[in-house]
Enzyme design. Structure first.
Site, PDB file in Angstrom:
ATOM      1  N   ASN A 108       0.857  -1.183   0.000  1.00 35.20           N
ATOM      2  CA  ASN A 108       0.000   0.000   0.000  1.00 35.20           C
ATOM      3  C   ASN A 108       0.890   1.229   0.000  1.00 35.20           C
ATOM      4  O   ASN A 108       1.970   1.213   0.588  1.00 35.20           O
ATOM      5  CB  ASN A 108      -0.892   0.022   1.242  1.00 35.20           C
ATOM      6  CG  ASN A 108      -1.822   1.235   1.270  1.00 35.20           C
ATOM      7  OD1 ASN A 108      -2.429   1.580   0.259  1.00 35.20           O
ATOM      8  ND2 ASN A 108      -1.915   1.904   2.409  1.00 35.20           N
ATOM      9  N   HIS A 110       1.000   5.247   1.086  1.00 36.19           N
ATOM     10  CA  HIS A 110       0.311   6.175   1.977  1.00 36.19           C
ATOM     11  C   HIS A 110       1.044   7.527   1.951  1.00 36.19           C
ATOM     12  O   HIS A 110       2.271   7.562   2.047  1.00 36.19           O
ATOM     13  CB  HIS A 110       0.289   5.615   3.413  1.00 36.19           C
ATOM     14  CG  HIS A 110      -0.524   6.453   4.339  1.00 36.19           C
ATOM     15  ND1 HIS A 110      -1.904   6.416   4.348  1.00 36.19           N
ATOM     16  CD2 HIS A 110      -0.162   7.383   5.248  1.00 36.19           C
ATOM     17  CE1 HIS A 110      -2.353   7.281   5.251  1.00 36.19           C
ATOM     18  NE2 HIS A 110      -1.317   7.880   5.807  1.00 36.19           N
ATOM     19  N   SER A 142       4.995   6.723   2.514  1.00 39.06           N
ATOM     20  CA  SER A 142       5.375   5.407   3.030  1.00 39.06           C
ATOM     21  C   SER A 142       4.775   4.334   2.122  1.00 39.06           C
ATOM     22  O   SER A 142       3.617   4.435   1.710  1.00 39.06           O
ATOM     23  CB  SER A 142       4.810   5.176   4.436  1.00 39.06           C
ATOM     24  OG  SER A 142       5.208   6.209   5.316  1.00 39.06           O
ATOM     25  N   ASP A 151      -3.060   0.784   7.130  1.00 35.72           N
ATOM     26  CA  ASP A 151      -1.789   1.521   7.236  1.00 35.72           C
ATOM     27  C   ASP A 151      -0.853   0.995   8.322  1.00 35.72           C
ATOM     28  O   ASP A 151      -0.085   1.769   8.899  1.00 35.72           O
ATOM     29  CB  ASP A 151      -2.063   3.023   7.518  1.00 35.72           C
ATOM     30  CG  ASP A 151      -2.954   3.643   6.460  1.00 35.72           C
ATOM     31  OD1 ASP A 151      -2.870   3.216   5.303  1.00 35.72           O
ATOM     32  OD2 ASP A 151      -3.721   4.547   6.803  1.00 35.72           O
TER      33      ASP A 151
HETATM   34  C1  GRF Z   1      -2.491   8.628  -2.937  1.00 42.47           C
HETATM   35  O1  GRF Z   1      -2.225   9.807  -2.218  1.00 42.47           O
HETATM   36  C2  GRF Z   1      -2.092   7.409  -2.139  1.00 42.47           C
HETATM   37  O2  GRF Z   1      -0.978   7.617  -1.333  1.00 42.47           O
HETATM   38  C3  GRF Z   1      -3.304   7.187  -1.274  1.00 42.47           C
HETATM   39  O3  GRF Z   1      -4.398   7.503  -2.108  1.00 42.47           O
HETATM   40  C4  GRF Z   1      -3.979   8.438  -3.108  1.00 42.47           C
HETATM   41  C5  GRF Z   1      -4.315   7.827  -4.431  1.00 42.47           C
HETATM   42  O4  GRF Z   1      -4.046   8.690  -5.507  1.00 42.47           O
HETATM   43  N1  GRF Z   1      -3.353   5.854  -0.726  1.00 42.47           N
HETATM   44  P1  GRF Z   1      -4.161   8.158  -6.977  1.00 42.47           P
HETATM   45  O5  GRF Z   1      -5.547   7.529  -7.117  1.00 42.47           O
HETATM   46  O6  GRF Z   1      -3.079   7.152  -7.194  1.00 42.47           O
HETATM   47  O7  GRF Z   1      -4.010   9.354  -7.858  1.00 42.47           O
END
Ligand code: GRF
Length: 206
Positions: A108, A110, A142, A151
């Site tokens: 994932n 984050h 992260s 997370d």
């Molecule tokens: C990103 O900020 C990611 O870190 C978080 O959700 C957002 C997704 O953005 N988990 P995208 O859909 O990849 O543009």
């Protein structure tokens, strides 16, 4: 052999796009085999269709029973021969069947330096608003292995990003997002190269 990826995404899909771009440019030896979304309106689904990548909508609408949904997600990933799963803006928890089948092979991304500013409810602009409220001078990205909590799994890569005077949540989010794309691609490159030992923190731009 190219790393065979399955993408789970709920929204815009810019991280998914960063992976696609790196594959096309030949800077990442990977192949996105399937995209799964809970949201038929997700930008990620449009991007998949444009690239002729199979896209599946699997959600509590299509599968009202949680266990059946989990099994369908797992089956779909397996049917497409996926090695590693990337949650690229996926807002749902991954179920136990999928977690077990892909143990240690689900990432994932984050937009903060976990364990700070993570957990339930910490997504989108809320993360950046919380960073600004806390007055932190540094935030970041992260990438972590996924377990049954939001997370929480082991962090495998981080990048720091400065918080600058006058930042709004949107401005900060954009600065972080740029680093997300870079860190996601470099982390997948490490995995494709068979190296995911030890976590790495990179310094962001000043
Ligand atoms: C990103 O900020 C990611 O870190 C978080 O959700 C957002 C997704 O953005 N988990 P995208 O859909 O990849 O543009």
């Amino acid at each position: 052999m190219a790393l065979r990826l399955g993408i789970l995404a709920s929204g815009r899909g810019s991280n998914f796009q960063a992976i696609l771009d790196a594959c096309k440019q030949g800077t990442l030896d990977a192949d996105v085999r399937v995209v799964i979304s809970n949201n038929p309106e997700a930008g990620a689904v449009d991007r998949a269709k444009r690239e002729r990548i199979p896209a599946h909508i699997l959600s509590s609408q299509t599968h009202p029973e949680a266990h059946a949904l989990d099994r369908a997600i797992c089956r779909t990933l397996k049917d497409h021969g996926v090695d590693w799963v990337v949650l690229a803006g996926y807002l749902k928890k991954v179920g136990p069947v999928t977690l077990e089948a892909f143990e240690g092979r689900i990432l994932n991304i984050h937009p903060a330096l976990l364990p700070k500013f993570g957990g339930p409810g910490m997504y989108g602009l809320r993360v950046h608003e919380a960073v600004l409220r806390a007055g932190d001078k540094t935030t970041g990205v992260s990438i972590h292995l996924v377990d049954e909590e939001y997370d929480r799994g082991e962090v495998v890569a981080r990048a720091e990003v400065p918080v600058l005077p006058g930042d709004s949540p949107d401005v900060l989010a954009a600065r972080v997002l740029k680093q997300e794309h870079a860190l996601l691609v470099s982390t997948l490159r490490r995995i494709a190269g068979g190296d995911l030992g030890g976590s790495v923190t990179t310094k962001g731009p000043r």
